[in-house]
Design a protein around this motif. Structure first.
Motif, PDB file in Angstrom:
ATOM      1  N   TYR A 231       0.894  -1.156   0.057  1.00 53.11           N
ATOM      2  CA  TYR A 231      -0.088  -0.084   0.012  1.00 53.11           C
ATOM      3  C   TYR A 231       0.909   1.180  -0.168  1.00 53.11           C
ATOM      4  O   TYR A 231       0.454   2.222  -0.135  1.00 53.11           O
ATOM      5  CB  TYR A 231      -1.051  -0.046   1.222  1.00 53.11           C
ATOM      6  CG  TYR A 231      -2.034   0.948   0.981  1.00 53.11           C
ATOM      7  CD1 TYR A 231      -3.001   0.657   0.335  1.00 53.11           C
ATOM      8  CD2 TYR A 231      -2.050   2.269   1.801  1.00 53.11           C
ATOM      9  CE1 TYR A 231      -4.074   1.529   0.055  1.00 53.11           C
ATOM     10  CE2 TYR A 231      -3.139   3.144   1.811  1.00 53.11           C
ATOM     11  CZ  TYR A 231      -4.439   2.804   0.790  1.00 53.11           C
ATOM     12  OH  TYR A 231      -5.356   3.544   0.764  1.00 53.11           O
ATOM     13  N   ASN A 232       2.444   1.274   0.409  1.00 57.71           N
ATOM     14  CA  ASN A 232       2.819   2.311   0.275  1.00 57.71           C
ATOM     15  C   ASN A 232       3.086   2.856  -1.126  1.00 57.71           C
ATOM     16  O   ASN A 232       3.334   4.193  -1.340  1.00 57.71           O
ATOM     17  CB  ASN A 232       4.395   1.874   0.972  1.00 57.71           C
ATOM     18  CG  ASN A 232       4.521   1.601   2.455  1.00 57.71           C
ATOM     19  OD1 ASN A 232       3.617   2.580   3.064  1.00 57.71           O
ATOM     20  ND2 ASN A 232       5.107   0.867   2.860  1.00 57.71           N
ATOM     21  N   ILE A 233       3.024   2.024  -2.223  1.00 61.28           N
ATOM     22  CA  ILE A 233       3.043   2.542  -3.570  1.00 61.28           C
ATOM     23  C   ILE A 233       1.868   3.465  -3.849  1.00 61.28           C
ATOM     24  O   ILE A 233       1.985   4.692  -4.675  1.00 61.28           O
ATOM     25  CB  ILE A 233       2.710   1.363  -4.543  1.00 61.28           C
ATOM     26  CG1 ILE A 233       3.818   0.354  -4.375  1.00 61.28           C
ATOM     27  CG2 ILE A 233       2.351   1.886  -5.857  1.00 61.28           C
ATOM     28  CD1 ILE A 233       3.874  -0.961  -5.244  1.00 61.28           C
ATOM     29  N   ILE A 234       0.877   3.259  -2.996  1.00 59.93           N
ATOM     30  CA  ILE A 234      -0.295   4.362  -3.210  1.00 59.93           C
ATOM     31  C   ILE A 234      -0.107   5.649  -2.471  1.00 59.93           C
ATOM     32  O   ILE A 234      -0.253   6.731  -2.829  1.00 59.93           O
ATOM     33  CB  ILE A 234      -1.786   3.691  -2.623  1.00 59.93           C
ATOM     34  CG1 ILE A 234      -1.977   2.518  -3.859  1.00 59.93           C
ATOM     35  CG2 ILE A 234      -2.696   4.816  -2.725  1.00 59.93           C
ATOM     36  CD1 ILE A 234      -3.470   1.843  -3.568  1.00 59.93           C
ATOM     37  N   ILE A 235       0.403   5.173  -1.303  1.00 60.08           N
ATOM     38  CA  ILE A 235       0.844   6.425  -0.262  1.00 60.08           C
ATOM     39  C   ILE A 235       1.610   7.239  -0.952  1.00 60.08           C
ATOM     40  O   ILE A 235       1.500   8.713  -0.839  1.00 60.08           O
ATOM     41  CB  ILE A 235       1.365   6.147   1.166  1.00 60.08           C
ATOM     42  CG1 ILE A 235       0.083   5.307   1.872  1.00 60.08           C
ATOM     43  CG2 ILE A 235       1.767   7.106   2.024  1.00 60.08           C
ATOM     44  CD1 ILE A 235       0.632   4.411   3.028  1.00 60.08           C
ATOM     45  N   LYS A 236       2.797   6.835  -1.560  1.00 61.85           N
ATOM     46  CA  LYS A 236       3.897   7.324  -2.232  1.00 61.85           C
ATOM     47  C   LYS A 236       3.556   8.078  -3.493  1.00 61.85           C
ATOM     48  O   LYS A 236       4.241   8.957  -4.186  1.00 61.85           O
ATOM     49  CB  LYS A 236       5.200   6.666  -2.053  1.00 61.85           C
ATOM     50  CG  LYS A 236       5.597   6.476  -1.085  1.00 61.85           C
ATOM     51  CD  LYS A 236       6.993   5.301  -1.016  1.00 61.85           C
ATOM     52  CE  LYS A 236       7.669   5.038   0.227  1.00 61.85           C
ATOM     53  NZ  LYS A 236       8.730   4.136  -0.039  1.00 61.85           N
ATOM     54  N   LYS A 237       2.340   7.421  -4.017  1.00 62.68           N
ATOM     55  CA  LYS A 237       1.712   7.903  -5.398  1.00 62.68           C
ATOM     56  C   LYS A 237       2.908   7.575  -6.501  1.00 62.68           C
ATOM     57  O   LYS A 237       3.280   8.325  -7.163  1.00 62.68           O
ATOM     58  CB  LYS A 237       1.588   9.605  -5.592  1.00 62.68           C
ATOM     59  CG  LYS A 237       0.426   9.937  -4.471  1.00 62.68           C
ATOM     60  CD  LYS A 237      -0.184  11.285  -4.877  1.00 62.68           C
ATOM     61  CE  LYS A 237      -1.350  11.753  -3.777  1.00 62.68           C
ATOM     62  NZ  LYS A 237      -1.619  13.159  -4.082  1.00 62.68           N
TER      63      LYS A 237
END
Length: 331
Positions: A284-290
């Motif tokens: 989910y860090n991929i989404i948080i970091k865009k």
């Protein structure tokens, strides 16, 4: 002889029909209802014993069916670089039409995505194989006038077919990498960013996920930055005179804005994020970091592809409709 949704390709006395459908039965029904009446009208018949059906459910059969017909016989001619360029241009135009992408898509990106070697490499490989067969048959005199271009690291006479193919593949990769390395920062930016997203496989047989036509084209457009977003089309598309997003009318309409920011897709984005987080589909860090590049890179994994491509497709459709409305209002 070209009913709707059926493409015909003729070679001498043979005919290839290329059709798309949701199942083999539907394709058969479409064939019988569209083509057979025309055949009967002119008093012709279909020889079922010679008719072969090639089913392409998981990938486009362009390289397997059409391209060998295009290259047929070229291995017995000595072609100049101009000849190779003209053949390459013709092949690239047809390939872009088949997978329905914009003509402005860089050729290197097109070949990288479709696992296609330059046609000159294909022809030379076929010619080398043809010359070897002539020599095995003790027909060396027929091969005397056939010329094979000198390519660093390739011994046409002593290398096997697989080894030659591997070396040509490496030469192709090196030529693209050299182009990127030698260009200025603002040049070839689409290719440079695309290469960060799509790492080239060691061999062209690497398995790809199942993508239907519309989904694979949408993903390719996002990865190659050759799509309907204003950031990439405003310089040449009629009716588009700004980089600004036609939906929210606030920020530059590029891939990053389209995936992560545009208010128009907020509801769809929220549902997509919830699905990813609850099912732990990917980090989910991929989404948080865009992190756009990483997201597009991991889309070749089916469990990630399924929910994400729906999100992309829905948004792309809404974007195209809104853009069309704005262009209509201007005219």
């Amino acid at each position: 002889m070209q009913p709707h949704a059926i493409h015909t390709q003729m070679y001498a006395d043979d005919l290839i029909l290329i059709m798309e459908g949701i199942s083999e039965n539907k394709i058969d029904e479409q064939l019988k209802s569209s083509i057979y009446p025309i055949i009967e009208k002119y008093g012709l018949t279909v020889n079922d014993t010679k008719t072969e059906k090639v089913t392409a459910l998981k990938k486009i059969k362009y390289l397997a069916v059409i391209l060998p017909q295009v290259l047929y016989g070229l291995d017995i001619f000595n072609l100049t670089q101009t000849d190779y360029n003209e053949i390459d241009t013709w092949v690239n135009k047809r390939l872009k039409k088949i997978i329905k992408i914009q003509r402005v898509t860089p050729t290197d990106i097109l070949k990288w995505e479709t696992r296609t070697e330059p046609t000159s490499h294909m022809i030379l490989s076929r010619k080398a194989n043809f010359i070897k067969k002539l020599k095995l048959l003790e027909l060396d005199h027929l091969a005397e006038d056939l010329q094979l271009e000198v390519i660093e690291g390739i011994d046409w006479e002593n290398m096997g077919k697989k080894e030659i193919k591997k070396k040509l593949h490496q030469t192709h990769i090196k030529s693209i990498q050299d182009k990127v390395d030698s260009s200025k920062e603002e040049e070839n930016w689409k290719l440079k960013r695309y290469l960060k997203i799509s790492q080239f496989p060691e061999n062209f047989s690497e398995k790809q996920p199942y993508l239907n036509w519309r989904s694979s084209t949408t993903l390719f457009k996002l990865k190659s930055f050759c799509n309907g977003l204003n950031r990439y089309t405003y310089k040449w598309e009629k009716g588009v005179d700004s980089k600004i997003c036609p939906c929210c009318k606030k920020k530059v309409d590029d891939v990053d804005h389209f995936i992560w920011e545009c208010k128009k897709y907020e509801r769809a984005r929220r549902d997509w994020k919830k699905q990813i987080k609850e099912n732990k589909i990917f980090d989910y860090n991929i989404i948080i970091k865009k992190d756009t590049d990483t997201l597009l890179r991991i889309m070749n994994q089916k469990e990630i592809y399924d929910p994400t491509i729906d999100y992309f497709l829905t948004n792309m459709t809404q974007h195209a409709i809104k853009k069309k409305e704005l262009k209509a209002n201007k005219t």
